[in-house]
Motif scaffolding. Structure first.
Motif, PDB file in Angstrom:
ATOM      1  N   GLU A 163      93.565  24.634  13.419  1.00  0.00           N
ATOM      2  CA  GLU A 163      93.454  26.078  13.194  1.00  0.00           C
ATOM      3  C   GLU A 163      92.209  26.451  12.395  1.00  0.00           C
ATOM      4  N   MET A 220      88.280  29.030  18.779  1.00  0.00           N
ATOM      5  CA  MET A 220      89.496  29.721  19.180  1.00  0.00           C
ATOM      6  C   MET A 220      89.300  31.230  19.183  1.00  0.00           C
ATOM      7  N   PHE A 265      99.274  27.618  15.786  1.00  0.00           N
ATOM      8  CA  PHE A 265      98.586  28.614  16.592  1.00  0.00           C
ATOM      9  C   PHE A 265      99.547  29.636  17.214  1.00  0.00           C
ATOM     10  N   CYS A 313      98.338  33.135  19.215  1.00  0.00           N
ATOM     11  CA  CYS A 313      98.529  33.136  20.667  1.00  0.00           C
ATOM     12  C   CYS A 313      99.495  34.242  21.092  1.00  0.00           C
TER      13      CYS A 313
END
Length: 283
Positions: free
Chosen positions: A71, A78, A111, A115
């Motif tokens: 992360e 990301m 995550f 998400c």
């Protein structure tokens, strides 16, 4: 960076090195993020078949390497991946992103929130000026809208079924992302249709009642905001009754005036009794 189909092994090795600790220390990761960002922008702007295919292959490679993603370490990458607008990108890119986030939350629950945030945000297309006829007639979403939302909901339901903590996080995100009360009717309907779909799915059973309560509360908020101008010209059927009341017989009016002597319980006041009864009561 080569992303041709016959170079999949080389691409896998290149991305794996960039995501590794060694790649981060040597700057390979930063270069990879820059290349991914540039490819994403080109694919979004031009939509050429080659660039879309390259981006899709890259996303598939990342999907197979989700166990390496962290992360904080890979937050820049990301941000680029989750920043892809699912409604504005090519169908194959959208499918690749949804598969990637599905694998990612199963491997690394850290995550889950980010998400889920992408999926809830993707209940609707990015904000745009309302259409002139957005509130006219029966709501009829386009087939494209239904297809895109269905793909998002399919990925969401899989995530809810595989990640035990996902439903609780989803509920708060749905409440936070409810469309503003000033958004047009079509936007409100499209978002709420997604909420109802989640509530009806088996994976949404743990939060079904809460989702429906949130939807009802949102609808009540919208109803309170209806302006008097919107309903002033709507026929209510009382116009004729009002016209008839103006032509009532004078005798009926006098009879109604006599009823004004009744108190709230329907009992007559003493001064409304006949004169003889009043004398009897006084005796």
């Amino acid at each position: 960076m080569s992303t041709q189909p016959d170079d999949s092994a080389l691409l896998h090795e290149y991305v794996q090195h960039a995501l590794s600790k060694q790649g981060i220390n040597t700057g390979a990761y930063k270069n990879f993020v820059k290349e991914f960002s540039a490819l994403r922008k080109k694919a979004e702007q031009s939509g050429s078949e080659l660039e879309v295919k390259m981006l899709t292959n890259l996303l598939h490679t990342l999907k197979n390497l989700v166990s390496l993603l962290r992360e904080r370490t890979h937050d820049a990458l990301m941000s680029e991946v989750l920043g892809i607008k699912l409604w504005n990108t090519a169908p194959e890119v959208r499918c690749a992103v949804l598969e990637l986030v599905g694998n990612l939350v199963v491997v690394n629950s850290a995550f889950t929130h980010t998400c889920l945030q992408l999926l809830v945000y993707s209940f609707l297309p990015p904000p745009s000026p309302p259409q002139p006829d957005a509130g006219q007639g029966e709501w009829q979403p386009s087939q494209q809208e239904l297809n895109i939302q269905a793909s998002v909901l399919n990925a969401l339901n899989k995530m809810l079924a595989l990640v035990p903590t996902a439903p609780a996080s989803l509920l708060s995100l749905v409440v936070q992302h409810m469309p503003h009360k000033l958004r047009d009717r079509n936007t409100q309907c499209l978002f709420l249709s997604a909420v109802f779909a989640v509530a009806e799915a088996p994976s949404g059973r743990p939060i079904r009642d809460s989702l429906l309560a949130a939807a009802v509360e949102h609808l009540l908020t919208l109803d309170v905001e209806i302006r008097w101008e919107d309903i002033v010209d709507v026929p209510t059927g009382q116009e004729e009754e009002e016209g008839e009341s103006e032509q009532e017989d004078p005798e009926d009016i006098f009879e109604l005036e006599g009823m004004s002597e009744l108190d709230i319980n329907g009992q007559p006041h003493s001064h409304a009794l006949p004169h003889e009864q009043q004398q009897q009561q006084q005796q």
